[in-house]
Design a protein around this motif. Structure first.
Motif, short mmCIF file in Angstrom:
data_model
loop_
_atom_site.label_atom_id
_atom_site.label_comp_id
_atom_site.label_asym_id
_atom_site.label_seq_id
_atom_site.Cartn_x
_atom_site.Cartn_y
_atom_site.Cartn_z
N GLU A 51 0.82 -1.21 0.00
CA GLU A 51 0.00 0.00 0.00
C GLU A 51 0.85 1.26 0.00
O GLU A 51 0.53 2.23 -0.68
CB GLU A 51 -0.95 -0.01 1.20
N THR A 58 -5.31 -1.12 -0.68
CA THR A 58 -5.60 -2.28 -1.53
C THR A 58 -6.58 -3.18 -0.81
O THR A 58 -6.62 -3.24 0.41
CB THR A 58 -4.32 -3.07 -1.87
N VAL A 70 -0.37 -7.70 -7.14
CA VAL A 70 -0.92 -6.34 -7.19
C VAL A 70 -0.17 -5.61 -8.29
O VAL A 70 1.05 -5.53 -8.27
CB VAL A 70 -0.75 -5.61 -5.84
N LYS A 76 -9.51 -1.57 -11.12
CA LYS A 76 -9.68 -1.66 -9.67
C LYS A 76 -10.40 -2.94 -9.26
O LYS A 76 -11.15 -2.97 -8.32
CB LYS A 76 -10.42 -0.44 -9.13
N GLU A 113 -5.08 -8.26 -7.93
CA GLU A 113 -5.75 -6.97 -7.77
C GLU A 113 -5.08 -5.94 -8.66
O GLU A 113 -3.86 -5.86 -8.75
CB GLU A 113 -5.67 -6.51 -6.32
N VAL A 115 -4.78 -1.86 -9.19
CA VAL A 115 -4.99 -0.59 -8.50
C VAL A 115 -4.56 0.55 -9.41
O VAL A 115 -3.60 0.42 -10.17
CB VAL A 115 -4.24 -0.51 -7.15
#
Length: 131
Positions: A51, A58, A70, A76, A113, A115
């Motif tokens: 993060e 996250t 990530v 997102k 994920e 981001v």
């Protein structure tokens, strides 16, 4: 990326020079490709580091029971199962993907994920947290 390049290519103390002196070799990552950074350990610290590096919260930061990829992206979204496994295989290249897919149940051990973040050149890096 310049720092990573300098770390490898310094003529006196670079990783390439040191490996050569020991009879081995190290290749500097190509600057036009994303770097895969593996964070080992299932602690909350690796989630917090993720993060911090990407500059945003996250959804997978608290997950310590699986591999968590990530990477930058506008969607997102959080993916699991085959979706997450395919995303990780995409980062690993052909040989790495074949080795990962050889493990039965690998799709249950990965979460992915995307981001949206511009901090710290995050778009140039894929972070993989390992349990």
């Amino acid at each position: 990326l310049k720092t990573i390049s300098d770390l490898h290519n310094d003529s006196l103390n670079g990783l390439c020079q040191l490996a050569s002196a020991l009879g081995g070799s190290v290749r500097c990552p190509h600057p036009s490709k994303k770097l895969n950074v593996l964070l080992l350990g299932g602690s909350k610290a690796s989630g917090k580091l993720t993060e911090h590096f990407c500059g945003t919260k996250t959804k997978t930061a608290e997950r310590s029971d699986c591999f968590a990829l990530v990477r930058g992206g506008a969607s997102k979204r959080v993916g699991t199962g085959e979706d997450a496994l395919s995303a990780l295989c995409e980062c690993l290249g052909r040989e790495g993907a074949e080795a990962l897919r050889a493990f039965k149940g690998a799709d249950r051990a990965v979460v992915h994920e995307e981001v949206e973040a511009d901090k710290n050149d995050f778009v140039l890096v894929n972070l993989v947290r390992a349990p």
